[in-house]
Motif scaffolding. Structure first.
Motif, PDB file in Angstrom:
ATOM      1  N   CYS A  16      -8.299  59.389  97.297  1.00 17.74           N
ATOM      2  CA  CYS A  16      -7.212  60.357  97.435  1.00 17.74           C
ATOM      3  C   CYS A  16      -6.232  60.183  96.289  1.00 17.74           C
ATOM      4  O   CYS A  16      -6.170  59.125  95.657  1.00 17.74           O
ATOM      5  CB  CYS A  16      -6.500  60.205  98.772  1.00 17.74           C
ATOM      6  SG  CYS A  16      -5.432  58.750  98.904  1.00 17.74           S
ATOM      7  N   THR A  17      -5.477  61.224  96.027  1.00 14.76           N
ATOM      8  CA  THR A  17      -4.439  61.162  95.014  1.00 14.76           C
ATOM      9  C   THR A  17      -3.137  61.692  95.599  1.00 14.76           C
ATOM     10  O   THR A  17      -3.142  62.528  96.523  1.00 14.76           O
ATOM     11  CB  THR A  17      -4.848  61.950  93.755  1.00 14.76           C
ATOM     12  OG1 THR A  17      -3.862  61.771  92.740  1.00 14.76           O
ATOM     13  CG2 THR A  17      -4.981  63.433  94.037  1.00 14.76           C
ATOM     14  N   PHE A  18      -2.027  61.178  95.091  1.00 15.86           N
ATOM     15  CA  PHE A  18      -0.702  61.604  95.536  1.00 15.86           C
ATOM     16  C   PHE A  18       0.295  61.232  94.458  1.00 15.86           C
ATOM     17  O   PHE A  18      -0.046  60.526  93.494  1.00 15.86           O
ATOM     18  CB  PHE A  18      -0.331  60.947  96.873  1.00 15.86           C
ATOM     19  CG  PHE A  18      -0.437  59.457  96.886  1.00 15.86           C
ATOM     20  CD1 PHE A  18       0.627  58.652  96.505  1.00 15.86           C
ATOM     21  CD2 PHE A  18      -1.626  58.831  97.283  1.00 15.86           C
ATOM     22  CE1 PHE A  18       0.519  57.272  96.515  1.00 15.86           C
ATOM     23  CE2 PHE A  18      -1.738  57.445  97.292  1.00 15.86           C
ATOM     24  CZ  PHE A  18      -0.663  56.664  96.911  1.00 15.86           C
ATOM     25  N   TYR A  41       4.065  56.439 101.309  1.00 21.14           N
ATOM     26  CA  TYR A  41       2.881  57.126 101.811  1.00 21.14           C
ATOM     27  C   TYR A  41       2.206  56.257 102.862  1.00 21.14           C
ATOM     28  O   TYR A  41       1.924  55.080 102.628  1.00 21.14           O
ATOM     29  CB  TYR A  41       1.900  57.443 100.677  1.00 21.14           C
ATOM     30  CG  TYR A  41       2.284  58.688  99.902  1.00 21.14           C
ATOM     31  CD1 TYR A  41       1.814  59.942 100.264  1.00 21.14           C
ATOM     32  CD2 TYR A  41       3.147  58.606  98.820  1.00 21.14           C
ATOM     33  CE1 TYR A  41       2.170  61.085  99.567  1.00 21.14           C
ATOM     34  CE2 TYR A  41       3.519  59.739  98.109  1.00 21.14           C
ATOM     35  CZ  TYR A  41       3.028  60.977  98.494  1.00 21.14           C
ATOM     36  OH  TYR A  41       3.397  62.104  97.792  1.00 21.14           O
ATOM     37  N   LEU A  55      -1.031  55.669 104.942  1.00 27.41           N
ATOM     38  CA  LEU A  55      -2.433  56.020 104.739  1.00 27.41           C
ATOM     39  C   LEU A  55      -3.337  55.368 105.771  1.00 27.41           C
ATOM     40  O   LEU A  55      -2.959  54.391 106.430  1.00 27.41           O
ATOM     41  CB  LEU A  55      -2.875  55.603 103.335  1.00 27.41           C
ATOM     42  CG  LEU A  55      -2.013  56.120 102.177  1.00 27.41           C
ATOM     43  CD1 LEU A  55      -2.528  55.577 100.858  1.00 27.41           C
ATOM     44  CD2 LEU A  55      -1.987  57.642 102.152  1.00 27.41           C
ATOM     45  N   THR A 114      -7.071  58.861 103.562  1.00 26.77           N
ATOM     46  CA  THR A 114      -6.255  60.046 103.814  1.00 26.77           C
ATOM     47  C   THR A 114      -4.903  59.608 104.355  1.00 26.77           C
ATOM     48  O   THR A 114      -4.660  58.403 104.551  1.00 26.77           O
ATOM     49  CB  THR A 114      -6.965  61.005 104.788  1.00 26.77           C
ATOM     50  OG1 THR A 114      -6.234  62.238 104.861  1.00 26.77           O
ATOM     51  CG2 THR A 114      -7.071  60.403 106.179  1.00 26.77           C
ATOM     52  N   ASN A 115      -4.027  60.567 104.591  1.00 30.99           N
ATOM     53  CA  ASN A 115      -2.719  60.237 105.154  1.00 30.99           C
ATOM     54  C   ASN A 115      -2.803  60.140 106.669  1.00 30.99           C
ATOM     55  O   ASN A 115      -3.648  60.775 107.318  1.00 30.99           O
ATOM     56  CB  ASN A 115      -1.673  61.279 104.769  1.00 30.99           C
ATOM     57  CG  ASN A 115      -2.096  62.700 105.099  1.00 30.99           C
ATOM     58  OD1 ASN A 115      -2.900  63.284 104.373  1.00 30.99           O
ATOM     59  ND2 ASN A 115      -1.559  63.250 106.172  1.00 30.99           N
ATOM     60  N   VAL A 158      -1.861  63.768 101.328  1.00 35.34           N
ATOM     61  CA  VAL A 158      -2.481  63.395 100.061  1.00 35.34           C
ATOM     62  C   VAL A 158      -3.625  64.359  99.791  1.00 35.34           C
ATOM     63  O   VAL A 158      -4.068  65.082 100.683  1.00 35.34           O
ATOM     64  CB  VAL A 158      -2.996  61.941 100.101  1.00 35.34           C
ATOM     65  CG1 VAL A 158      -1.851  60.975 100.384  1.00 35.34           C
ATOM     66  CG2 VAL A 158      -4.098  61.774 101.142  1.00 35.34           C
TER      67      VAL A 158
END
Length: 243
Positions: free
Chosen positions: A195-197, A206, A208, A218-219, A226
């Motif tokens: 994932c990216t954020f 964040y 996760l 994922t979040n 994310v």
């Protein structure tokens, strides 16, 4: 100075089961962070940090402060899977400042004019005709397995008597993978779903979780979202196109 946090909560029965599987299969949490500047390494992006899931349990916080040091190495022609060694490293620097790197391995203040407030400058004061240097930024991160360390996350080529301005980005890529990589190991593509954020003044934490079966990240429900990243994606395109 703002502290940004990446948090996993392995206290629930579901997440404990996922963690047990990750530990049994030798998974690591790999992170990459963005930066922009001229002559960036084309082979890939240095792994920022690598944390074995075997060192995690319960509530896990990985804290990052936007504090940076400059690093220099004589390693050249860096290919994917090469691990960058930070041969010389500066003191912690404020964005908007610059340093000069001298032939004896020392850093002194100044050398690059008009550095933007969101960047760091570096002048390579080695004599003309000496081989180019590989240079970059190391960011301060505190992980369960390594404590607080300045670790490299970007790399650029800098010719003698040349200067560069490097801008760190707050774009982060996380992957749970069966790769036993060290910080600085250059990777071209994502080896597993991730994932990216992006951290910002509005989102400094964040929350996760790792999904069962695929081990994608994922979040947590109801927390800042994310973006999923598929295996095989180009790391540099993901992290270095942020703003």
């Amino acid at each position: 100075m703002t502290t940004f946090t990446i948090e996993f909560d392995f206290n629930s029965a579901d997440q404990k089961a996922v963690l047990s599987a990750l530990q049994a299969q030798g998974y690591n949490l790999l992170a990459y962070k963005g930066a922009v500047g001229p002559n960036q390494l084309t082979a890939g992006v240095p792994t920022w940090f690598s944390v074995p899931f075997g060192t995690m349990f319960g509530l896990v916080d990985i804290d990052y402060e936007p504090k940076y040091k400059l690093y220099v190495t004589t390693q050249g022609n860096i290919a994917a899977d090469t691990t960058i060694q930070m041969q010389s490293i500066s003191t912690a620097l404020s964005l908007g400042s610059a340093q000069t790197f001298n032939s004896d391995g020392s850093f002194v203040s100044g050398g690059v004019a008009n550095v933007p407030a969101d960047s760091l400058g570096l002048f390579n004061n080695r004599p003309a005709g000496t081989p180019p240097l590989t240079v970059g930024l190391a960011g301060l991160v505190n992980t369960p397995s390594g404590g607080a360390q300045y670790l490299p996350f970007c790399a650029f080529t800098l010719n003698p008597q040349g200067s560069i301005m490097m801008k760190p980005l707050e774009t982060i890529l996380l992957v749970a993978a069966q790769q036993n990589l060290k910080s600085g190991n250059v990777q071209a593509s994502v080896s597993a779903p991730g994932c990216t954020f992006a951290f910002s003044a509005n989102i400094v934490e964040y929350y996760l979780e790792v999904l069962p079966s695929t081990y994608a990240i994922t979040n947590q429900g109801g927390k800042p979202s994310v973006s999923p990243v598929s295996s095989g994606s180009t790391i540099g395109t993901i992290v270095n196109s942020g703003s």
